[in-house]
Scaffold this active site. Structure first.
Site, short mmCIF file in Angstrom:
data_model
loop_
_atom_site.label_atom_id
_atom_site.label_comp_id
_atom_site.label_asym_id
_atom_site.label_seq_id
_atom_site.Cartn_x
_atom_site.Cartn_y
_atom_site.Cartn_z
CG ASP A 78 -1.71 1.04 1.43
OD1 ASP A 78 -1.84 2.15 0.65
OD2 ASP A 78 -2.52 1.07 2.51
CB ILE A 79 1.28 4.01 -2.34
CG1 ILE A 79 2.49 4.82 -2.93
CG2 ILE A 79 0.14 4.65 -2.64
CD1 ILE A 79 2.49 5.12 -4.13
CG ASN A 139 -10.14 12.92 -10.96
OD1 ASN A 139 -10.27 14.20 -10.76
ND2 ASN A 139 -10.52 12.11 -10.05
CG ASP A 186 -6.92 10.75 -6.18
OD1 ASP A 186 -5.92 11.17 -5.60
OD2 ASP A 186 -7.75 11.12 -6.75
N GLY A 201 -5.54 1.02 -13.09
CA GLY A 201 -6.69 0.58 -12.74
C GLY A 201 -7.88 0.92 -13.26
CB VAL A 202 -10.29 3.81 -12.42
CG1 VAL A 202 -11.47 4.37 -13.10
CG2 VAL A 202 -10.58 3.28 -10.98
CE1 TYR A 203 -9.31 8.21 -15.02
CE2 TYR A 203 -7.21 9.01 -15.33
CZ TYR A 203 -8.41 9.19 -15.09
OH TYR A 203 -9.08 10.25 -14.41
N1 AR6 Z 1 -1.26 1.36 -2.88
C1 AR6 Z 1 -0.78 1.18 -4.29
N2 AR6 Z 1 -1.46 0.96 -5.28
C2 AR6 Z 1 -2.81 1.08 -5.34
C3 AR6 Z 1 -3.52 1.29 -4.19
C4 AR6 Z 1 -2.73 1.53 -2.91
N3 AR6 Z 1 -3.31 1.82 -1.86
N4 AR6 Z 1 -4.68 1.30 -4.53
C5 AR6 Z 1 -4.86 1.08 -5.54
N5 AR6 Z 1 -3.65 0.85 -6.37
P1 AR6 Z 1 -6.15 3.67 -9.97
P2 AR6 Z 1 -5.80 5.07 -12.48
C6 AR6 Z 1 -3.09 0.42 -7.68
O1 AR6 Z 1 -7.64 2.97 -10.35
O2 AR6 Z 1 -6.16 3.65 -13.37
C7 AR6 Z 1 -9.42 7.48 -9.29
O3 AR6 Z 1 -10.75 7.29 -9.17
C8 AR6 Z 1 -4.37 -0.25 -8.51
O4 AR6 Z 1 -4.20 -1.54 -8.29
O5 AR6 Z 1 -5.98 3.92 -8.50
O6 AR6 Z 1 -4.70 5.95 -12.72
C9 AR6 Z 1 -8.59 8.64 -9.67
O7 AR6 Z 1 -9.28 9.77 -8.85
C10 AR6 Z 1 -3.56 0.10 -9.79
O8 AR6 Z 1 -2.77 -0.87 -10.18
O9 AR6 Z 1 -5.56 4.84 -10.79
C11 AR6 Z 1 -8.99 8.72 -11.13
O10 AR6 Z 1 -10.36 9.28 -11.34
C12 AR6 Z 1 -2.86 1.43 -9.68
O11 AR6 Z 1 -2.79 1.62 -8.35
C13 AR6 Z 1 -8.81 7.33 -11.44
O12 AR6 Z 1 -9.09 6.67 -10.53
C14 AR6 Z 1 -3.70 2.45 -10.41
O13 AR6 Z 1 -5.25 2.45 -10.28
C15 AR6 Z 1 -7.30 7.13 -12.05
O14 AR6 Z 1 -7.10 5.79 -12.59
#
Ligand code: AR6
Length: 185
Positions: free
Chosen positions: A18-19, A32, A42, A133-135
């Site tokens: 967890d970051i 975002n 985030d 992730g979401v993106y």
């Molecule tokens: N520590 C490390 N990595 C994590 C954690 C954590 N606590 N939580 C999730 N990940 P994402 P994106 C990983 O969706 O694709 C948000 O709503 C996750 O498994 O967090 O850039 C923002 O506000 C994945 O590998 O970011 C934007 O609207 C990585 O972090 C949107 O999501 C990135 O997933 C951005 O989407």
């Protein structure tokens, strides 16, 4: 789970975890354009940092053109309750929307975050796997871009001393580890 690569005098470190628990000078959020918090990494960063982080983002938004952070951009705020001192907020590309521009926009996130780290003379920074992730950026494609950009920047500038990736699970970690080994073979 951890793996390290040496890039000149700097260390490139891959971790699973967890970051929000990272103690580097800065941690990076995959935010975002609106900079008002969200889900994924985030959301976790905003929850752990406390409400002051949202207030700082709102103040920062007012200084940005149109009140939004452009895709590929990065900005810095304090980290409030987190162990890290700063949060660098990046906006990765929405994979299905950006098409052929996506690799350059993803690379730009890492370049801009590292430029801010150098400007602030930060010794260490931790990234998540931005946009995967979401993106919807496929992690197999994102990992060599993320690591290739960081390696190029470390070779060009020789700092920060430590760049870490805090990857959420062993599957993502293994993709990054293989990509790092291929790039540094
Ligand atoms: N520590 C490390 N990595 C994590 C954690 C954590 N606590 N939580 C999730 N990940 P994402 P994106 C990983 O969706 O694709 C948000 O709503 C996750 O498994 O967090 O850039 C923002 O506000 C994945 O590998 O970011 C934007 O609207 C990585 O972090 C949107 O999501 C990135 O997933 C951005 O989407």
């Amino acid at each position: 789970m951890q793996h390290s690569f040496a890039i000149g005098d700097s260390k490139l470190d891959l971790w699973v975890g967890d970051i929000t628990t990272q103690t580097t000078d800065a941690i990076v959020s995959a935010a975002n354009a609106l900079l008002l918090g969200g889900g994924g990494v985030d959301g976790a960063i905003h929850r752990a940092a406390g409400p002051e982080l949202l207030d700082a983002c709102k103040a920062l938004k007012k200084t940005l053109p149109g009140g939004v952070l452009r895709t590929g951009g990065a900005v810095i705020t304090p980290a409030f309750k987190l162990a890290a001192k700063h949060v660098i907020h990046c906006v990765g590309p929405i994979y299905d929307r950006e098409g052929p521009e996506a690799p350059e926009l993803l690379s730009s996130c890492y370049r801009e975050a590292l430029a801010i780290a150098r400007e602030r003379a930060l010794g260490s920074i931790t990234f998540p796997s931005i946009a995967t992730g979401v993106y919807g950026y496929p992690v197999d494609d994102a990992a060599p871009i993320a690591l290739g950009t960081v390696i190029d920047e470390l070779r060009a500038h020789g700092r920060p001393q430590l760049v870490r990736f805090s990857l959420f699970d062993a599957t993502i970690f293994n993709v990054y580890r293989r990509a790092g080994e291929a790039l540094l073979r």
